[in-house]
Design a protein around this motif. Structure first.
Motif, PDB file in Angstrom:
ATOM      1  N   THR A  18       0.809  -1.228   0.000  1.00  0.00           N
ATOM      2  CA  THR A  18       0.000   0.000   0.000  1.00  0.00           C
ATOM      3  C   THR A  18       0.842   1.277   0.000  1.00  0.00           C
ATOM      4  OG1 THR A  18      -0.169  -0.160   2.406  1.00  0.00           O
ATOM      5  CG2 THR A  18      -1.973  -1.112   1.113  1.00  0.00           C
ATOM      6  N   ALA A  19       2.111   1.173  -0.382  1.00  0.00           N
ATOM      7  CA  ALA A  19       2.984   2.355  -0.405  1.00  0.00           C
ATOM      8  C   ALA A  19       2.462   3.389  -1.403  1.00  0.00           C
ATOM      9  CB  ALA A  19       4.410   1.954  -0.779  1.00  0.00           C
ATOM     10  N   PRO A  20       2.583   4.667  -1.071  1.00  0.00           N
ATOM     11  CA  PRO A  20       2.166   5.710  -2.008  1.00  0.00           C
ATOM     12  C   PRO A  20       2.960   5.667  -3.307  1.00  0.00           C
ATOM     13  CG  PRO A  20       2.523   6.619   0.183  1.00  0.00           C
ATOM     14  CD  PRO A  20       3.049   5.217   0.197  1.00  0.00           C
ATOM     15  N   PRO A  45      12.486  19.507  18.656  1.00  0.00           N
ATOM     16  CA  PRO A  45      12.543  18.622  17.490  1.00  0.00           C
ATOM     17  C   PRO A  45      12.022  17.237  17.827  1.00  0.00           C
ATOM     18  CG  PRO A  45      14.713  18.807  18.464  1.00  0.00           C
ATOM     19  CD  PRO A  45      13.811  19.749  19.224  1.00  0.00           C
ATOM     20  N   THR A  46      11.671  16.498  16.792  1.00  0.00           N
ATOM     21  CA  THR A  46      11.307  15.098  16.897  1.00  0.00           C
ATOM     22  C   THR A  46      12.066  14.349  15.815  1.00  0.00           C
ATOM     23  OG1 THR A  46       9.457  13.536  17.095  1.00  0.00           O
ATOM     24  CG2 THR A  46       9.247  15.249  15.398  1.00  0.00           C
ATOM     25  N   ASP A  47      11.963  13.044  15.792  1.00  0.00           N
ATOM     26  CA  ASP A  47      12.727  12.255  14.832  1.00  0.00           C
ATOM     27  C   ASP A  47      12.143  12.294  13.430  1.00  0.00           C
ATOM     28  OD1 ASP A  47      10.515  10.768  15.619  1.00  0.00           O
ATOM     29  OD2 ASP A  47      11.654   9.001  16.212  1.00  0.00           O
ATOM     30  N   VAL A  48      10.806  12.128  13.308  1.00  0.00           N
ATOM     31  CA  VAL A  48      10.179  12.037  11.988  1.00  0.00           C
ATOM     32  C   VAL A  48       8.759  12.587  12.045  1.00  0.00           C
ATOM     33  CG1 VAL A  48       9.498   9.629  12.433  1.00  0.00           C
ATOM     34  CG2 VAL A  48       9.593  10.454  10.080  1.00  0.00           C
ATOM     35  N   LEU A  49       8.384  13.277  10.996  1.00  0.00           N
ATOM     36  CA  LEU A  49       7.004  13.712  10.784  1.00  0.00           C
ATOM     37  C   LEU A  49       6.584  13.237   9.400  1.00  0.00           C
ATOM     38  CD1 LEU A  49       7.129  17.385  12.122  1.00  0.00           C
ATOM     39  CD2 LEU A  49       5.954  15.444  13.189  1.00  0.00           C
ATOM     40  N   THR A  50       5.325  12.887   9.271  1.00  0.00           N
ATOM     41  CA  THR A  50       4.804  12.368   8.013  1.00  0.00           C
ATOM     42  C   THR A  50       3.582  13.174   7.601  1.00  0.00           C
ATOM     43  OG1 THR A  50       5.541  10.176   8.701  1.00  0.00           O
ATOM     44  CG2 THR A  50       4.029  10.273   6.852  1.00  0.00           C
ATOM     45  N   HIS A  94       9.496   4.235   9.075  1.00  0.00           N
ATOM     46  CA  HIS A  94       8.381   4.549   9.968  1.00  0.00           C
ATOM     47  C   HIS A  94       7.384   5.469   9.252  1.00  0.00           C
ATOM     48  CE1 HIS A  94       6.548   4.927  13.967  1.00  0.00           C
ATOM     49  NE2 HIS A  94       6.306   6.186  13.638  1.00  0.00           N
ATOM     50  N   GLY A  95       7.900   6.503   8.605  1.00  0.00           N
ATOM     51  CA  GLY A  95       7.035   7.401   7.840  1.00  0.00           C
ATOM     52  C   GLY A  95       6.349   6.693   6.685  1.00  0.00           C
ATOM     53  N   LEU A  96       7.081   5.850   5.980  1.00  0.00           N
ATOM     54  CA  LEU A  96       6.508   5.070   4.881  1.00  0.00           C
ATOM     55  C   LEU A  96       5.329   4.238   5.373  1.00  0.00           C
ATOM     56  CD1 LEU A  96       6.483   3.661   2.057  1.00  0.00           C
ATOM     57  CD2 LEU A  96       8.248   2.124   2.989  1.00  0.00           C
ATOM     58  N   LEU A  97       5.495   3.601   6.512  1.00  0.00           N
ATOM     59  CA  LEU A  97       4.418   2.767   7.042  1.00  0.00           C
ATOM     60  C   LEU A  97       3.208   3.608   7.456  1.00  0.00           C
ATOM     61  CD1 LEU A  97       6.394   0.020   9.001  1.00  0.00           C
ATOM     62  CD2 LEU A  97       5.238  -0.175   6.780  1.00  0.00           C
ATOM     63  N   HIS A  98       3.449   4.778   8.029  1.00  0.00           N
ATOM     64  CA  HIS A  98       2.314   5.660   8.343  1.00  0.00           C
ATOM     65  C   HIS A  98       1.563   6.038   7.063  1.00  0.00           C
ATOM     66  CE1 HIS A  98       2.141   6.380  12.593  1.00  0.00           C
ATOM     67  NE2 HIS A  98       3.417   6.711  12.672  1.00  0.00           N
ATOM     68  N   LEU A  99       2.292   6.398   6.022  1.00  0.00           N
ATOM     69  CA  LEU A  99       1.665   6.756   4.750  1.00  0.00           C
ATOM     70  C   LEU A  99       0.935   5.568   4.123  1.00  0.00           C
ATOM     71  CD1 LEU A  99       4.463   8.964   3.152  1.00  0.00           C
ATOM     72  CD2 LEU A  99       2.269   9.752   4.088  1.00  0.00           C
ATOM     73  N   HIS A 150       6.331  -1.566  14.567  1.00  0.00           N
ATOM     74  CA  HIS A 150       7.784  -1.598  14.763  1.00  0.00           C
ATOM     75  C   HIS A 150       8.388  -2.943  14.361  1.00  0.00           C
ATOM     76  CE1 HIS A 150       8.169   2.431  16.194  1.00  0.00           C
ATOM     77  NE2 HIS A 150       7.174   2.243  17.042  1.00  0.00           N
ATOM     78  N   ASP A 151       7.653  -4.013  14.521  1.00  0.00           N
ATOM     79  CA  ASP A 151       8.123  -5.306  14.006  1.00  0.00           C
ATOM     80  C   ASP A 151       8.236  -5.259  12.483  1.00  0.00           C
ATOM     81  OD1 ASP A 151       8.274  -6.364  16.554  1.00  0.00           O
ATOM     82  OD2 ASP A 151       6.402  -7.521  16.387  1.00  0.00           O
ATOM     83  N   ARG A 152       7.259  -4.643  11.837  1.00  0.00           N
ATOM     84  CA  ARG A 152       7.273  -4.513  10.371  1.00  0.00           C
ATOM     85  C   ARG A 152       8.445  -3.639   9.925  1.00  0.00           C
ATOM     86  NH1 ARG A 152       7.346  -6.373   5.660  1.00  0.00           N
ATOM     87  NH2 ARG A 152       6.063  -5.394   4.079  1.00  0.00           N
ATOM     88  N   GLU A 153       8.735  -2.579  10.670  1.00  0.00           N
ATOM     89  CA  GLU A 153       9.895  -1.742  10.338  1.00  0.00           C
ATOM     90  C   GLU A 153      11.161  -2.583  10.298  1.00  0.00           C
ATOM     91  OE1 GLU A 153       8.354   2.303  12.626  1.00  0.00           O
ATOM     92  OE2 GLU A 153      10.009   1.160  13.464  1.00  0.00           O
ATOM     93  N   ASP A 154      11.380  -3.349  11.356  1.00  0.00           N
ATOM     94  CA  ASP A 154      12.598  -4.155  11.424  1.00  0.00           C
ATOM     95  C   ASP A 154      12.626  -5.233  10.349  1.00  0.00           C
ATOM     96  OD1 ASP A 154      13.974  -2.795  13.386  1.00  0.00           O
ATOM     97  OD2 ASP A 154      13.250  -4.058  15.017  1.00  0.00           O
ATOM     98  N   GLU A 155      11.481  -5.790  10.039  1.00  0.00           N
ATOM     99  CA  GLU A 155      11.388  -6.784   8.967  1.00  0.00           C
ATOM    100  C   GLU A 155      11.809  -6.165   7.633  1.00  0.00           C
ATOM    101  OE1 GLU A 155       7.446  -8.364   7.019  1.00  0.00           O
ATOM    102  OE2 GLU A 155       7.745  -9.323   8.968  1.00  0.00           O
TER     103      GLU A 155
END
Length: 161
Positions: A31-33, A59-64, A107-112, A127-132
Motif C-alpha cells: 500500500t505504499a504511495p 525537534p522530533t525524529d520524523v514527521l509524516t 516509519h514514515g513510509l508505514l504511516h503513509l 515496529h516489528d514490520r519496520e525491522d522486517e
C-alpha cells in the motif's frame, strides 16, 4: 513502484543511500504511495514543524504528511526526518546515522501506507514490520536493536545518573 525524491537541508551525503534504500523498502509495502518525498532537515526546522503540526515544542525524529489521496489510499506523501536527532540516537545506539535515518524513513513510509502506532498492539506490529523491512533491505533490525542496546548503553528512555 513508488517514485522517491530526497531533498536535503543538510546531510546531502546521505541522499543517495536513503533514496535507494527507501525505494527498496517501498517495493516491500503493498500500500505504499506512488510518490514519496523525503526531506532531511536540521533541528530548528524540525522544531518549527513539530510545534506547527503537533503542538509539541522541540525537534522530533520524523514527521509524516499526506499530500494526496485517491480511492481512500495515500497516493503522495512527504516524510521529514531530523538529522541532528538521528545523529544523536545513532551515536547513543552504536550504529551508522544512515541506519537511524532509514528507521525514521520506514516509519514514515508505514504511516503513509496505513499503519498506526497509537495503541500498544498496533505499535508492536508497526515496529516489528519496520525491522522486517530494514532486514530485507540489508540494514537489519534497527528498532529491536534500540530496545536491546549494545553492552554499556542504557535502554532508550532510561535515565542516566
Amino acid at each position: 513502484m513508488s517514485r522517491i525524491s530526497v531533498t536535503c537541508e543538510l546531510g546531502e551525503e546521505h541522499a543517495d543511500f536513503l533514496e535507494a534504500k527507501l525505494q527498496a523498502a517501498a517495493a516491500l509495502v503493498e500500500t505504499a504511495p506512488a510518490e514519496i518525498s523525503l526531506a532531511i532537515v536540521d533541528g530548528q526546522t524540525m522544531s518549527r514543524l513539530h510545534e506547527q503540526y503537533s503542538g509539541e515544542p522541540g525537534p522530533t525524529d520524523v514527521l509524516t504528511f499526506e499530500l494526496g489521496r485517491d480511492a481512500g489510499r495515500v497516493r503522495e506523501g512527504e516524510i521529514v526526518v531530523c538529522l541532528p536527532v538521528a545523529s544523536a540516537e545513532a551515536a547513543r545506539r552504536g550504529h551508522p546515522v544512515e541506519y537511524e535515518l532509514m528507521l525514521y524513513a520506514v516509519h514514515g513510509l508505514l504511516h503513509l501506507s496505513g499503519y498506526d502506532d497509537r495503541e500498544e498492539a498496533a505499535y508492536a506490529r508497526m515496529h516489528d514490520r519496520e525491522d522486517e523491512i530494514l532486514a530485507s533491505i540489508g540494514i537489519g533490525p534497527v528498532f529491536a536493536r534500540s530496545r536491546h542496546p549494545p553492552p554499556g548503553l542504557p535502554p532508550p528512555g532510561a535515565s542516566e545518573m
